[in-house]
Design an enzyme around this catalytic site. Structure first.
Site, PDB file in Angstrom:
ATOM      1  N   LYS A  10      38.252  49.096  29.788  1.00  0.00           N
ATOM      2  CA  LYS A  10      37.548  47.806  29.753  1.00  0.00           C
ATOM      3  C   LYS A  10      36.483  47.775  28.653  1.00  0.00           C
ATOM      4  O   LYS A  10      35.955  46.731  28.313  1.00  0.00           O
ATOM      5  CB  LYS A  10      36.934  47.503  31.117  1.00  0.00           C
ATOM      6  CG  LYS A  10      37.981  47.227  32.215  1.00  0.00           C
ATOM      7  CD  LYS A  10      37.298  47.031  33.557  1.00  0.00           C
ATOM      8  CE  LYS A  10      38.279  46.831  34.708  1.00  0.00           C
ATOM      9  NZ  LYS A  10      38.795  45.443  34.797  1.00  0.00           N
ATOM     10  N   THR A  27      40.631  38.702  36.235  1.00  0.00           N
ATOM     11  CA  THR A  27      40.356  37.441  36.930  1.00  0.00           C
ATOM     12  C   THR A  27      38.902  37.041  36.722  1.00  0.00           C
ATOM     13  O   THR A  27      38.568  35.862  36.839  1.00  0.00           O
ATOM     14  CB  THR A  27      40.637  37.556  38.449  1.00  0.00           C
ATOM     15  OG1 THR A  27      40.006  38.747  38.934  1.00  0.00           O
ATOM     16  CG2 THR A  27      42.129  37.613  38.719  1.00  0.00           C
ATOM     17  N   LYS A  68      37.011  33.199  36.208  1.00  0.00           N
ATOM     18  CA  LYS A  68      35.823  32.688  36.914  1.00  0.00           C
ATOM     19  C   LYS A  68      34.761  32.265  35.913  1.00  0.00           C
ATOM     20  O   LYS A  68      34.130  31.212  36.054  1.00  0.00           O
ATOM     21  CB  LYS A  68      35.229  33.771  37.822  1.00  0.00           C
ATOM     22  CG  LYS A  68      36.156  34.324  38.890  1.00  0.00           C
ATOM     23  CD  LYS A  68      35.550  35.609  39.485  1.00  0.00           C
ATOM     24  CE  LYS A  68      36.575  36.431  40.222  1.00  0.00           C
ATOM     25  NZ  LYS A  68      36.100  37.813  40.474  1.00  0.00           N
ATOM     26  N   HIS A  98      50.369  45.902  39.187  1.00  0.00           N
ATOM     27  CA  HIS A  98      49.022  45.548  38.721  1.00  0.00           C
ATOM     28  C   HIS A  98      48.566  46.336  37.511  1.00  0.00           C
ATOM     29  O   HIS A  98      47.459  46.104  37.026  1.00  0.00           O
ATOM     30  CB  HIS A  98      47.998  45.748  39.839  1.00  0.00           C
ATOM     31  CG  HIS A  98      48.001  44.664  40.859  1.00  0.00           C
ATOM     32  ND1 HIS A  98      47.253  43.516  40.723  1.00  0.00           N
ATOM     33  CD2 HIS A  98      48.680  44.535  42.015  1.00  0.00           C
ATOM     34  CE1 HIS A  98      47.466  42.732  41.766  1.00  0.00           C
ATOM     35  NE2 HIS A  98      48.331  43.328  42.559  1.00  0.00           N
ATOM     36  N   LYS A 140      32.467  43.821  35.672  1.00  0.00           N
ATOM     37  CA  LYS A 140      33.776  44.354  36.063  1.00  0.00           C
ATOM     38  C   LYS A 140      33.573  45.831  36.343  1.00  0.00           C
ATOM     39  O   LYS A 140      32.520  46.385  36.019  1.00  0.00           O
ATOM     40  CB  LYS A 140      34.807  44.166  34.949  1.00  0.00           C
ATOM     41  CG  LYS A 140      34.290  44.604  33.569  1.00  0.00           C
ATOM     42  CD  LYS A 140      35.227  44.272  32.429  1.00  0.00           C
ATOM     43  CE  LYS A 140      35.274  42.820  32.054  1.00  0.00           C
ATOM     44  NZ  LYS A 140      36.457  42.121  32.566  1.00  0.00           N
ATOM     45  N   ARG A 141      34.586  46.477  36.946  1.00  0.00           N
ATOM     46  CA  ARG A 141      34.459  47.906  37.151  1.00  0.00           C
ATOM     47  C   ARG A 141      34.217  48.612  35.814  1.00  0.00           C
ATOM     48  O   ARG A 141      34.658  48.143  34.760  1.00  0.00           O
ATOM     49  CB  ARG A 141      35.723  48.467  37.815  1.00  0.00           C
ATOM     50  CG  ARG A 141      35.832  48.121  39.276  1.00  0.00           C
ATOM     51  CD  ARG A 141      34.669  48.674  40.093  1.00  0.00           C
ATOM     52  NE  ARG A 141      34.759  50.111  40.217  1.00  0.00           N
ATOM     53  CZ  ARG A 141      35.164  50.752  41.302  1.00  0.00           C
ATOM     54  NH1 ARG A 141      35.486  50.077  42.404  1.00  0.00           N
ATOM     55  NH2 ARG A 141      35.241  52.066  41.328  1.00  0.00           N
TER      56      ARG A 141
END
Ligand SMILES: *Cc1c(COP(=O)(O)O)cnc(C)c1O
Length: 840
Positions: free
Chosen positions: A580, A682, A686, A382, A574-575
């Site tokens: 990110k 992901t 969505k 991952h 998101k986290r």
């Protein structure tokens, strides 16, 4: 209430939901039936009545009414799998981020409208009842949510499957924002019971820990190992039904709760050590007490290793117990019946555990046992982030799992001597690199290497990620076993992430597309031809507006901030992680704010930037970024000068149920990780499925999303993977960008002032320091200008309403690939070799 096979004649005059979609034929339940069932359960299950019942009581009674239909299917599914002696996949995951069940299970049995109307006729609001359900948040982020989507798809596609994990008492912490800062509170999702789970005391397992290994010789002089554990822990299974869409198959998620083993404490107890015995109880129960809240980082804690071993050992014993019920002591069919998917390296200890059982207990020889293991395990990688690659100190391993350490050494020496030596003769450097044991001042066990060596397939989770797994992370392993490495691009279940969370859009789609689109998501392609149909586009954008109105009400309720539903809603959920790059979004917002201050006529549509993100409690910089977002939001939202052109919202406690409210309302989806760092993502899927336009880097699944939607329908910016490597090789210096770009300089200098933190100058300075003095590890400044240009492009596109509608519709129409049924079918075809099993 009994669900009957649908006969030609309806049992009630009420309309059965989805009456045109025969996938739900087995549940011929009328509104009257469902009402009666809810009322019955209010009386007999909840112990109250219609007059006194709280919302929570109504929720409980409604869940019980659903379970009346579901539990019978669980039994029938298990019986059918047993009778047909099917091969099954066992999905091992330390995390399952399930969210709420009520709406999802109603969607999957096709009774949403029936339940809504039944409650309505009882004078109760359906959505209000759904809001009573606490999220089951036994996961951190994408990895845990993937496991949840996968069990949904496995059941929907009628594959024999079981999810194995931990029944944490406390899931991911709930997040409060106090004076702009994240405060963590324990999550107690089942404090008042959980109607969806069933305890199975008949399947309890006992798990050894600690102690020492005795070496013995049998009569033939053969070496035998006996582990004398220092502790025995009891594992109690809780089963949660996983209802496939159409509810033909209802699989289970089996989660293990740790308890003190009864017999082991008697010595201490009898010697008068009541308190010591209690301490052992507490320690045993600590194992399943709480989910570790780190996403993409390895903390290396003893309790975490014990969690991993505990649930893997329970699950493997459970698999063997079930196998033996069908096959007795004939082990020849074991590898035909069992495949185990490892969700990251977290459950990799299952490999030496199965070896231990096959060798020490079943008394198979090493080669036979190893041959079996290598047909049973497959591993999903991952992440490439070095800080997330799991390593355990040999010292810790020896203390907790002494026998497993021996087995790992044996696996390693055979691998190095037989395989590495053959491929790379006399090459100690490569041996050092591929060894499961890392040498150094503190010897470490590398779980990634163990997972690759012990598995027959290793997959990444998006094309680019799988390519990098081969080229950058495990290149020599790929040379040794070129067929071992493969890709399975992630996906999300369209039942939860479109049909159930966005009923307006789902309804519109059902007017134009075959009703079975939730199980054949490629059928959304039919919407493509409507992208320029004015009437359709108007309906589509009207739905987006209504969803934004709903989200505006949620924002008002949670933060007291008022936002205009006509503004562009730009969402990053998101986290919180530096890779990110929420900080990139933030400094761009500051730049927009500054442009508006300098020029009140600055041409841009009204914009609302919305964040949702939890930071790991020990992740200092992530928490500073949350604080900065909140302080800057506060200043901007109250600045009369720019008034309504710019708003910034941080919604607290981002989780599945909040995502379900945010995603349908997004115009723009922020997917701005540094290229090469996000394995797949992901959330991107969505959001695009629900009609948000992606602003994103060429990272993870963004690349494939752009391929499907077409380059005109996503906005790509920034360095790609090769350019990132090149810049890093060259020696990246953030100061170059600071001095070259006056806007970057002005925005970063702002952090040193007290502009956003009145009276407290420099309170946000650590963020500037991170982007300059500490080297800006994720190249935020390098990508800033390109990101800013991308947003200008978004602004221009948004002004053209027809163009925007077309892009949004094409996004919905082309996301078929990213449904998790397709991912599961890829696993089935390329890794698991499973057959479907119709339950009938
Ligand atoms: C989908 C999802 C994630 C993953 O989001 P990414 O943007 O892919 O990191 C995390 N948390 C929740 C609650 C989700 O639903």
């Amino acid at each position: 209430m009994t669900a009957t096979r649908r006969s030609g004649k309806k049992t009630s005059s009420a309309k059965t939901s989805n009456s045109t979609d025969n996938i739900f034929a087995q549940f011929d339940v009328s509104v009257e039936d469902f009402k009666a069932s809810i009322v019955k359960h209010l009386h007999v299950t909840v112990g109250t009545d219609e007059n006194k019942a709280s919302s929570q009581a109504w929720w409980n009674a409604t869940c019980a009414a659903v379970n009346e239909l579901v539990f019978e299917r669980v039994t029938r599914t298990q019986k059918t799998h047993y009778q047909k002696d099917t091969r099954a996949v066992h999905y091992f995951s330390l995390e399952f981020l399930m969210g709420r069940f009520l709406k999802n299970n109603l969607t999957n049995v096709g009774l949403t409208e029936i339940a809504e109307q039944a409650l309505n006729e009882l004078g109760i609001d359906f959505n209000h009842v759904c809001e009573e359900e606490p999220d089951m948040a036994l996961g951190n982020g994408g990895l845990g949510r993937l496991a949840a989507c996968f069990v949904d798809s496995l059941a929907t596609l009628n594959y024999p499957a079981i999810g194995y994990g931990i029944h944490y008492e406390h899931g991911l912490f709930t997040q409060e924002i106090q004076h702009g800062r994240q405060v963590e509170r324990p999550d107690s999702w089942r404090e008042y019971g959980n109607p969806w789970e069933i305890c199975r005391p008949e399947s309890i397992q006992e798990i050894p820990l600690y102690g020492y290994v005795e070496t013995k010789y049998d009569d033939a002089g053969k070496i035998q190992k006996e582990w004398h554990p220092g502790r025995i822990i009891k594992g109690v299974p809780w089963d949660i039904p996983v209802v496939g869409y159409g509810a033909n198959t209802v699989n289970i998620l089996r989660l293990w709760e740790s308890r003190a083993s009864n017999f082991f404490n008697w010595d201490v107890f009898n010697a008068g050590g009541y308190l010591d015995a209690q301490v052992e109880n507490v320690q045993a129960e600590t194992i399943s007490k709480v989910l570790y809240p780190n996403d993409n980082t390895d903390a290396g804690k003893e309790l975490r290793l014990i969690q991993q071993y505990f649930f893997c050992a329970c699950s493997i014993k459970d698999i063997i117990r079930r196998y033996k019920r069908a096959h007795g002591n004939d082990w020849s069919k074991f590898v035909e019946q069992v495949v185990i998917q490892l969700n990251d390296t977290h459950p990799a200890i299952a490999i030496p555990e199965l070896m231990r059982i096959l060798i020490d207990r079943v008394e198979l020889d090493w080669d036979t046992a190893w041959g079996m293991c290598q047909q049973i395990f497959a591993y999903t990688n991952h992440t490439l982030l070095p800080e997330a690659l799991e390593k355990w100190s040999v010292r810790l391993f020896e203390k907790v799992l002494p026998r497993h350490l021996e087995i790992i050494y044996e696996i390693n020496s055979r691998f190095l001597e037989n395989i590495v030596e053959q491929h790379f003769p006399d090459n100690d450097e490569i041996k050092r690199k591929l060894s499961i044991i890392e040498e150094g001042s503190e010897k470490m066990v590398r779980m990634g290497n163990l997972s690759v060596i012990g598995s027959f397939k290793v997959n990444g989770v998006a094309q680019i990620h799988s390519k990098l797994v081969k080229s950058d992370l495990f290149p020599e392993f790929d040379q040794i076993w070129p067929d071992k490495f493969t890709n399975v691009t992630n996906g999300v279940t369209p039942r939860r992430w479109l049909k159930s969370c966005n009923p307006r859009l789902a309804g519109l789609i059902s007017e134009y597309v075959d009703l079975d689109w939730p199980v054949h998501l490629d059928k959304l392609q039919a919407l493509k031809s409507l992208a320029e149909d004015k009437q359709f586009a108007d309906k589509y954008m009207q739905i987006k507006l209504e969803n934004k109105q709903d989200l505006a009400a949620v924002i008002k309720e949670l933060t007291d901030i008022e936002v205009d539903p006509n503004a562009l809603f730009d969402i990053q959920i998101k986290r919180l992680h530096e890779y990110k790059r929420q900080q990139l979004n933030l400094i761009h917002i500051m730049a927009l704010y500054r442009r508006l201050l300098q020029n009140p006529d600055y041409d841009m549509p009204k914009r609302v930037f919305i964040f949702g993100a939890k930071a790991a409690p020990g992740y200092y910089m992530a928490k500073e970024i949350i604080y900065a977002i909140n302080k800057i939001a506060d200043k901007i939202n109250h600045d009369e000068r720019i008034k309504d052109k710019l708003k910034v919202v941080f919604l607290p406690n981002y989780r599945v149920s909040l995502a379900e409210k945010m995603i349908p309302a997004a115009d723009v989806s922020e997917q701005i990780s540094l290229a090469g760092k996000e394995a797949s993502g992901t959330g991107n899927m969505k959001l695009a499925l629900n009609g948000a336009i992606t602003i994103g880097t060429l990272d993870g699944a963004n690349i494939e999303i752009a391929e499907e939607a077409g380059d005109d329908n996503v906005v790509i910016f920034g360095l790609d993977v090769d350019q990132v490597k090149e810049l890093k090789n060259q020696g990246y210096n953030p100061w170059d960008y600071y001095y070259a770009n006056a806007e970057i300089k002005a925005v970063l200098d702002w952090f040193d002032t007290d502009y956003f933190t009145p009276g407290k100058p420099g309170e946000l300075a650590e963020i500037k320091r991170n982007l300059l003095d500490y080297g800006d590890n994720y190249l935020t400044l390098a990508d800033f200008e390109s990101y800013s240009d991308a947003h200008k492009k978004i602004d221009a596109l948004y002004q053209d309403k027809a163009k925007w509608a077309k892009m949004a519709i094409i996004n919905t129409a082309t996301m078929g690939k990213f449904n998790s049924d397709r991912s599961i079918q890829d696993y089935v075809n390329n890794i698991w070799s499973l057959g479907e099993c119709n339950i009938g």
